[in-house]
Design a protein around this motif. Structure first.
Motif, PDB file in Angstrom:
ATOM      1  N   SER A  43       0.816  -1.224   0.000  1.00  0.00           N
ATOM      2  CA  SER A  43       0.000   0.000   0.000  1.00  0.00           C
ATOM      3  C   SER A  43       0.853   1.279   0.000  1.00  0.00           C
ATOM      4  O   SER A  43       0.373   2.342  -0.363  1.00  0.00           O
ATOM      5  CB  SER A  43      -0.960   0.002   1.188  1.00  0.00           C
ATOM      6  N   MET A  44       2.123   1.166   0.369  1.00  0.00           N
ATOM      7  CA  MET A  44       2.998   2.345   0.373  1.00  0.00           C
ATOM      8  C   MET A  44       3.240   2.822  -1.075  1.00  0.00           C
ATOM      9  O   MET A  44       3.507   2.004  -1.954  1.00  0.00           O
ATOM     10  CB  MET A  44       4.351   1.964   1.014  1.00  0.00           C
ATOM     11  N   PRO A  45       3.149   4.139  -1.343  1.00  0.00           N
ATOM     12  CA  PRO A  45       3.461   4.602  -2.701  1.00  0.00           C
ATOM     13  C   PRO A  45       4.927   4.339  -3.031  1.00  0.00           C
ATOM     14  O   PRO A  45       5.788   4.475  -2.165  1.00  0.00           O
ATOM     15  CB  PRO A  45       3.169   6.113  -2.652  1.00  0.00           C
ATOM     16  N   LYS A  46       5.161   3.946  -4.274  1.00  0.00           N
ATOM     17  CA  LYS A  46       6.532   3.599  -4.673  1.00  0.00           C
ATOM     18  C   LYS A  46       6.828   4.141  -6.077  1.00  0.00           C
ATOM     19  O   LYS A  46       5.914   4.393  -6.855  1.00  0.00           O
ATOM     20  CB  LYS A  46       6.706   2.067  -4.665  1.00  0.00           C
ATOM     21  N   ALA A  89      11.596   5.250  -0.471  1.00  0.00           N
ATOM     22  CA  ALA A  89      10.655   5.361  -1.594  1.00  0.00           C
ATOM     23  C   ALA A  89      10.444   6.832  -1.971  1.00  0.00           C
ATOM     24  O   ALA A  89      10.408   7.183  -3.156  1.00  0.00           O
ATOM     25  CB  ALA A  89       9.324   4.711  -1.219  1.00  0.00           C
ATOM     26  N   ARG A  90      10.325   7.674  -0.977  1.00  0.00           N
ATOM     27  CA  ARG A  90      10.056   9.102  -1.218  1.00  0.00           C
ATOM     28  C   ARG A  90      11.230   9.779  -1.939  1.00  0.00           C
ATOM     29  O   ARG A  90      11.046  10.564  -2.859  1.00  0.00           O
ATOM     30  CB  ARG A  90       9.792   9.800   0.118  1.00  0.00           C
ATOM     31  N   LYS A  91      12.433   9.443  -1.523  1.00  0.00           N
ATOM     32  CA  LYS A  91      13.609  10.089  -2.115  1.00  0.00           C
ATOM     33  C   LYS A  91      13.760   9.765  -3.606  1.00  0.00           C
ATOM     34  O   LYS A  91      14.387  10.510  -4.355  1.00  0.00           O
ATOM     35  CB  LYS A  91      14.883   9.662  -1.374  1.00  0.00           C
ATOM     36  N   ALA A  92      13.217   8.624  -4.033  1.00  0.00           N
ATOM     37  CA  ALA A  92      13.316   8.229  -5.447  1.00  0.00           C
ATOM     38  C   ALA A  92      12.705   9.286  -6.359  1.00  0.00           C
ATOM     39  O   ALA A  92      13.099   9.413  -7.525  1.00  0.00           O
ATOM     40  CB  ALA A  92      12.632   6.881  -5.661  1.00  0.00           C
ATOM     41  N   VAL A  93      11.757  10.064  -5.820  1.00  0.00           N
ATOM     42  CA  VAL A  93      11.116  11.128  -6.618  1.00  0.00           C
ATOM     43  C   VAL A  93      12.174  12.119  -7.132  1.00  0.00           C
ATOM     44  O   VAL A  93      12.064  12.651  -8.234  1.00  0.00           O
ATOM     45  CB  VAL A  93      10.035  11.863  -5.776  1.00  0.00           C
ATOM     46  N   ASP A  94      13.220  12.336  -6.357  1.00  0.00           N
ATOM     47  CA  ASP A  94      14.280  13.274  -6.768  1.00  0.00           C
ATOM     48  C   ASP A  94      15.016  12.809  -8.023  1.00  0.00           C
ATOM     49  O   ASP A  94      15.669  13.604  -8.680  1.00  0.00           O
ATOM     50  CB  ASP A  94      15.342  13.417  -5.645  1.00  0.00           C
TER      51      ASP A  94
END
Ligand code: ZN
Length: 286
Positions: A6-9, A255-260
């Motif tokens: 369920s965590m956004p990835k 997972a969040r840092k991958a957005v960068d």
């Protein structure tokens, strides 16, 4: 595992051909068998297997190259791969396929954000591909390179000197290359299951994920070939959790840092930041 699903990835290293559903491959192989193009029984057991050996992985790729030759099949496979990633809450996906530079440029307004250098790392030379990749970058496409899948110090260093937007794998690096990579801050696409299955890394507990994570080097967890290696992105996060002891907050940050490191433009990045912010708020309260 439910929580990781369920965590956004964000998935940044997935090959279209390697991410095909087993059920689809089985169906397509059966059709080819009926037409007499292949002997179905030669491939049936490899398709149905989950824990494939390296030899079986190559055998499956032989089949994949035969089945992915027409527009209708490619369209179907692409749709299914996108559905599968979306079903486990992958909110942004960069899907790779064999690139042609000029075609990539023509199609950059319809979803092409960059190009990738991949293929058999024991064949050919970096210098052959350098002009095309340089041209692509000059034209505004982002570039990612499969780098360090085999030991080749000269090529690894030349690839790092090119300063690609990201590199994939970084398995067979020597001390000097690690230093160069770390000072360059080039983000690394980490594909744990793939590295183990292809025997590029001897065992998961000695994987360079730990060293790069500890050094706070930019990294992103990816699947490489979710179909061929019988994995998905949630499983890769679970593997990091069980092997390296990362907790929920750390996995979420990863997972969040991958957005960068995504190749899409500012608008998409802003949307993704919002997605992660809203989930992050609920995490802090729980
Ligand atoms: Zn790859």
């Amino acid at each position: 595992m439910d929580w990781l699903v369920s965590m956004p990835k964000v998935e940044l290293h997935a090959h279209l051909n390697g991410s095909i559903r087993n059920s689809t491959l089985l169906e397509l192989a059966r059709e080819l068998g009926e037409k007499g193009t292949i002997v179905f029984s030669d491939f049936e057991h490899v398709i149905k297997k989950n824990d494939r050996s390296l030899r079986e992985v190559f055998k499956l790729f032989d089949l994949i190259h035969i089945v992915t030759t027409d527009h209708k099949t490619i369209t179907r496979i692409t749709k299914e791969v996108v559905e599968d990633f979306a079903a486990e809450n992958v909110v942004y996906l960069e899907l790779r396929t064999t690139p042609k530079v000029n075609l990539a440029l023509e199609m950059r307004d319809v979803g092409v954000v960059g190009i990738d250098l991949s293929g058999n790392p024991t064949i050919g030379e970096w210098a052959t591909f350098f002009p095309a990749l340089k041209f692509a970058r000059e034209q505004g496409l982002s570039v990612t390179l499969h780098c360090g899948e085999v030991p080749n110090s000269v090529e690894i260093q030349s690839m790092l000197d090119f300063l690609p937007g990201r590199i994939g794998h970084a398995c067979c690096f020597q001390d000097q290359e690690w230093r160069k990579l770390k000072s360059s801050k080039i983000p690394v696409e980490i594909c744990l299951t793939s590295n183990i299955r292809t025997e590029t890394i001897s065992s998961i507990d000695v994987h360079h994920f730990a060293e790069l994570y500890k050094a706070n080097h930019p990294i992103v967890l990816c699947t490489d070939d979710s179909g061929v290696f019988s994995t998905n992105l949630s499983t890769e996060y679970a593997l990091v959790s069980s092997t390296f002891g990362l907790g929920r907050m750390e996995l979420f940050e990863l997972a969040r840092k991958a957005v960068d490191y995504i190749y899409a433009g500012k608008g998409v990045k802003m949307e993704l930041i919002k997605v992660f912010e809203s989930v992050g708020r609920t995490l802090e309260y729980n």
